[in-house]
Design an enzyme around this catalytic site. Structure first.
Site, PDB file in Angstrom:
ATOM      1  N   ARG A 138       0.835  -1.199   0.000  1.00  0.00           N
ATOM      2  CA  ARG A 138       0.000   0.000   0.000  1.00  0.00           C
ATOM      3  C   ARG A 138       0.868   1.247   0.000  1.00  0.00           C
ATOM      4  NH1 ARG A 138      -1.337   4.930   2.409  1.00  0.00           N
ATOM      5  NH2 ARG A 138      -0.837   4.016   4.432  1.00  0.00           N
ATOM      6  N   ASP A 139       1.358   1.621   1.131  1.00  0.00           N
ATOM      7  CA  ASP A 139       2.131   2.861   1.209  1.00  0.00           C
ATOM      8  C   ASP A 139       3.406   2.764   0.381  1.00  0.00           C
ATOM      9  OD1 ASP A 139       2.616   5.426   1.958  1.00  0.00           O
ATOM     10  OD2 ASP A 139       3.065   5.012   4.040  1.00  0.00           O
ATOM     11  N   HIS A 191       3.643   4.565  12.586  1.00  0.00           N
ATOM     12  CA  HIS A 191       3.922   4.551  11.144  1.00  0.00           C
ATOM     13  C   HIS A 191       4.924   5.658  10.853  1.00  0.00           C
ATOM     14  CE1 HIS A 191       2.953   4.081   6.807  1.00  0.00           C
ATOM     15  NE2 HIS A 191       3.206   5.381   6.774  1.00  0.00           N
ATOM     16  N   HIS A 199       8.319   7.436   8.528  1.00  0.00           N
ATOM     17  CA  HIS A 199       9.022   7.597   7.253  1.00  0.00           C
ATOM     18  C   HIS A 199      10.464   8.005   7.548  1.00  0.00           C
ATOM     19  CE1 HIS A 199       5.695   7.503   4.145  1.00  0.00           C
ATOM     20  NE2 HIS A 199       5.044   7.386   5.297  1.00  0.00           N
ATOM     21  N   CYS A 208       3.778   9.548   0.347  1.00  0.00           N
ATOM     22  CA  CYS A 208       2.387   9.974   0.139  1.00  0.00           C
ATOM     23  C   CYS A 208       2.286  10.893  -1.078  1.00  0.00           C
ATOM     24  CB  CYS A 208       1.863  10.698   1.379  1.00  0.00           C
ATOM     25  SG  CYS A 208       0.185  11.350   1.176  1.00  0.00           S
ATOM     26  N   ASN A 226       9.118   5.050   3.215  1.00  0.00           N
ATOM     27  CA  ASN A 226       8.837   4.551   4.547  1.00  0.00           C
ATOM     28  C   ASN A 226      10.121   4.085   5.218  1.00  0.00           C
ATOM     29  OD1 ASN A 226       5.638   4.003   4.903  1.00  0.00           O
ATOM     30  ND2 ASN A 226       6.250   3.816   2.763  1.00  0.00           N
TER      31      ASN A 226
END
Length: 307
Positions: free
Chosen positions: A16-17, A208, A210, A241, A250
């Site tokens: 996903r990310d 979460h 980065h 993002c 990430n």
């Protein structure tokens, strides 16, 4: 093996990310191959896709197909990003049971990312929770831009705490605190995670992070020490993002695992992860950002973690 204490689990968010900023699509079959390879290696939880519009985030366009091909057992370890009750409904119909309901602490980013105010997202959350519960599912409260916003700058910690304490989030099993831009520092992360643990309803705390400013692993370890028990990472540090200028990859899953050393993570596991990661990033035409992968390819052959 020098396992980091207190212990925390990794959730790999590559599908996903990790993928959402890439210019290339992965087929449903290729995504399933990677998901199943990670599960087989022992990765406890994964984020496998997003219900964001395919025309806005093309790499997520086949998320429902991916969900539909996974077994109920496999889906029990998998999370899907959602932002509206309708997203939950559609993902649930495909078979998903774990939903990450995400919105931003800052209105400006929420408008750019989701097209509504933070208050609108909060107001819709009870309906999303009801749908998740109706299928026996779990839903997370995910607060993006918990530290900084690309449009507004610093986000007050009190803003995040107020969202976490809002009665409309009651029913969320977890709370995800996201350093969306990777601009936080370890003391800041520890402070906010500590406040979430002390001042908000009892829920599993997820961090979460980065690695934009090189503090991804340091911030992750600070979050764990302050009370987070699930932490997000992406293979090779892939990700970012599309609606947050300045956000880069990430925190690397390989680096988080090398630092925390869960009992299932061995030199052999790292070898397999490096193989998956290198092939994926080559396929996508993306750079390898993980220092752990680079170290594993070094010539220091006496070190057991070198391939």
């Amino acid at each position: 093996m020098y396992e980091f204490a207190p212990a925390a689990q990794l959730r790999d968010v590559t599908m996903r990310d990790g993928l959402q900023l890439t210019g290339k699509m992965l087929s449903t079959e290729r995504k399933l191959e990677i998901i199943r390879a990670l599960v087989d290696l022992g990765v406890p939880e994964l984020e496998i896709g997003s219900m964001a519009r395919g025309d806005k985030v093309p790499p997520m366009a086949n998320t429902l197909d991916v969900i539909g091909e996974l077994t109920a057992e496999e889906l029990s370890q998998c999370w899907v990003w959602v932002a509206t009750p309708r997203h939950v409904e559609k993902a649930a119909a495909a078979g998903a049971r774990n939903f990450q309901y995400c919105f931003s602490a800052s209105d400006s980013h929420n408008q750019a990312n989701i097209g509504r105010t933070t208050e609108d997202s909060l107001a819709a959350m009870p309906a999303a929770i009801d749908i998740a519960r109706s299928v026996g599912g779990a839903i997370e409260l995910c607060i993006a831009t918990s530290f900084t916003c690309p449009f507004e700058g610093a986000v007050p910690a009190d803003r995040v705490i107020a969202i976490a304490d809002d009665e409309r989030t009651t029913g969320a099993t977890d709370i995800v605190i996201a350093d969306t831009l990777g601009q936080a520092v370890p003391t800041q992360v520890a402070s906010l995670i500590g406040r979430v643990a002390a001042e908000t309803p009892s829920r599993r705390i997820v961090f979460h992070g980065h690695d934009t400013w090189g503090l991804g692993v340091a911030n992750t370890l600070a979050a764990i020490s302050a009370g987070a028990t699930l932490v997000d990472g992406s293979l090779g540090g892939l990700g970012g993002c599309p609606f947050a200028p300045g956000a880069s990859g990430n925190t690397s899953s390989e680096e988080i695992l090398f630092a925390t050393r869960p009992n299932w993570f061995t030199p052999g596991t790292l070898t397999a992860l490096v193989d998956i990661s290198e092939k994926l990033l080559t396929e996508l035409g993306e750079p390898m950002r993980s220092k752990t992968v680079q170290g594993a390819r070094s010539e220091a052959s006496a070190f057991e973690w070198v391939l």
